[in-house]
Design a protein around this motif. Structure first.
Motif, PDB file in Angstrom:
ATOM      1  N   THR A   1       0.285   3.627   2.741  1.00  0.00           N
ATOM      2  CA  THR A   1      -0.847   3.432   1.824  1.00  0.00           C
ATOM      3  C   THR A   1      -1.178   4.669   0.996  1.00  0.00           C
ATOM      4  O   THR A   1      -1.809   4.541  -0.055  1.00  0.00           O
ATOM      5  CB  THR A   1      -2.098   2.964   2.586  1.00  0.00           C
ATOM      6  N   VAL A  45       2.752   1.205  -3.084  1.00  0.00           N
ATOM      7  CA  VAL A  45       1.845   0.077  -2.839  1.00  0.00           C
ATOM      8  C   VAL A  45       1.837  -0.853  -4.049  1.00  0.00           C
ATOM      9  O   VAL A  45       1.906  -2.080  -3.907  1.00  0.00           O
ATOM     10  CB  VAL A  45       0.421   0.570  -2.497  1.00  0.00           C
ATOM     11  N   TYR A  71      -5.498   0.133  -1.779  1.00  0.00           N
ATOM     12  CA  TYR A  71      -4.799   1.415  -1.837  1.00  0.00           C
ATOM     13  C   TYR A  71      -3.975   1.595  -3.112  1.00  0.00           C
ATOM     14  O   TYR A  71      -3.331   2.617  -3.291  1.00  0.00           O
ATOM     15  CB  TYR A  71      -3.871   1.552  -0.623  1.00  0.00           C
TER      16      TYR A  71
END
Length: 136
Positions: free
Chosen positions: A92, A98, A127
Motif C-alpha cells: 500500500t 496500487v 492508498y
C-alpha cells in the motif's frame, strides 16, 4: 509449471479478458519465492486472485468474485499481526502499484495465513492517492 497451474492461468486469463493480471501475479510469486530462498524475507508468500470486499468497490473494479488481490503466507507458524500489517504496508505504500492494481480491476488487498484464520483486508482506493479524481 504443473497442469493444474496452466489450466488455472488459462481460465483466469479468459475470465479477466487479458493476461495482465496473471503476469503481475506470476511476477509477484517469482519475487516472493526468490526473496524467501535468498533469506531476504522469512515468510514464503503466494499471490492469487480472490473474492474481494464489495464495500471496497470502485469504478474500475472487476466482478466482486474476482476483485481481491490475495497474498497468502504459506509458512504462517507463529504469524504475528504486525507481520501481516508490514507486508500490507509494503504494497500500500507504493501508490503507483496500487493504482496499477486498481486499473486492472482489483479493489481489495487480502493478507492471510495459509493455516490460520488470521486475515486482514484493505481497500486499495484508500492508498491510491486519487481523491482529486473522484474515485469512490
Amino acid at each position: 509449471m504443473n497442469i493444474r497451474a496452466i489450466i488455472t492461468n488459462l481460465i483466469n486469463s479468459l475470465l479477466d479478458g487479458s493476461f495482465e493480471r496473471m503476469r503481475i501475479i506470476s511476477q509477484m510469486n517469482a519475487a516472493f519465492k526468490e526473496y524467501f530462498t535468498t533469506g531476504e524475507f522469512k515468510r514464503l508468500c503466494k499471490v492469487s486472485i480472490s473474492q474481494g470486499n464489495s464495500a471496497f468497490a470502485h469504478e474500475m473494479s472487476s466482478l466482486w468474485i474476482r476483485s481481491g488481490f490475495k497474498i497468502t503466507i504459506e509458512n504462517d507458524y507463529s504469524l504475528r499481526e504486525s507481520e501481516m500489517e508490514e507486508l500490507a504496508s509494503n504494497v500500500t505504500d507504493n501508490a503507483a502499484f496500487v493504482r496499477q492494481l486498481m486499473a486492472i480491476g482489483f479493489d481489495t488487498l487480502i493478507i492471510k495465513g495459509k493455516t490460520t484464520v488470521k486475515t486482514k483486508s484493505f481497500a486499495l482506493k484508500r492508498y491510491a492517492n486519487l481523491n482529486q479524481y473522484f474515485i469512490s
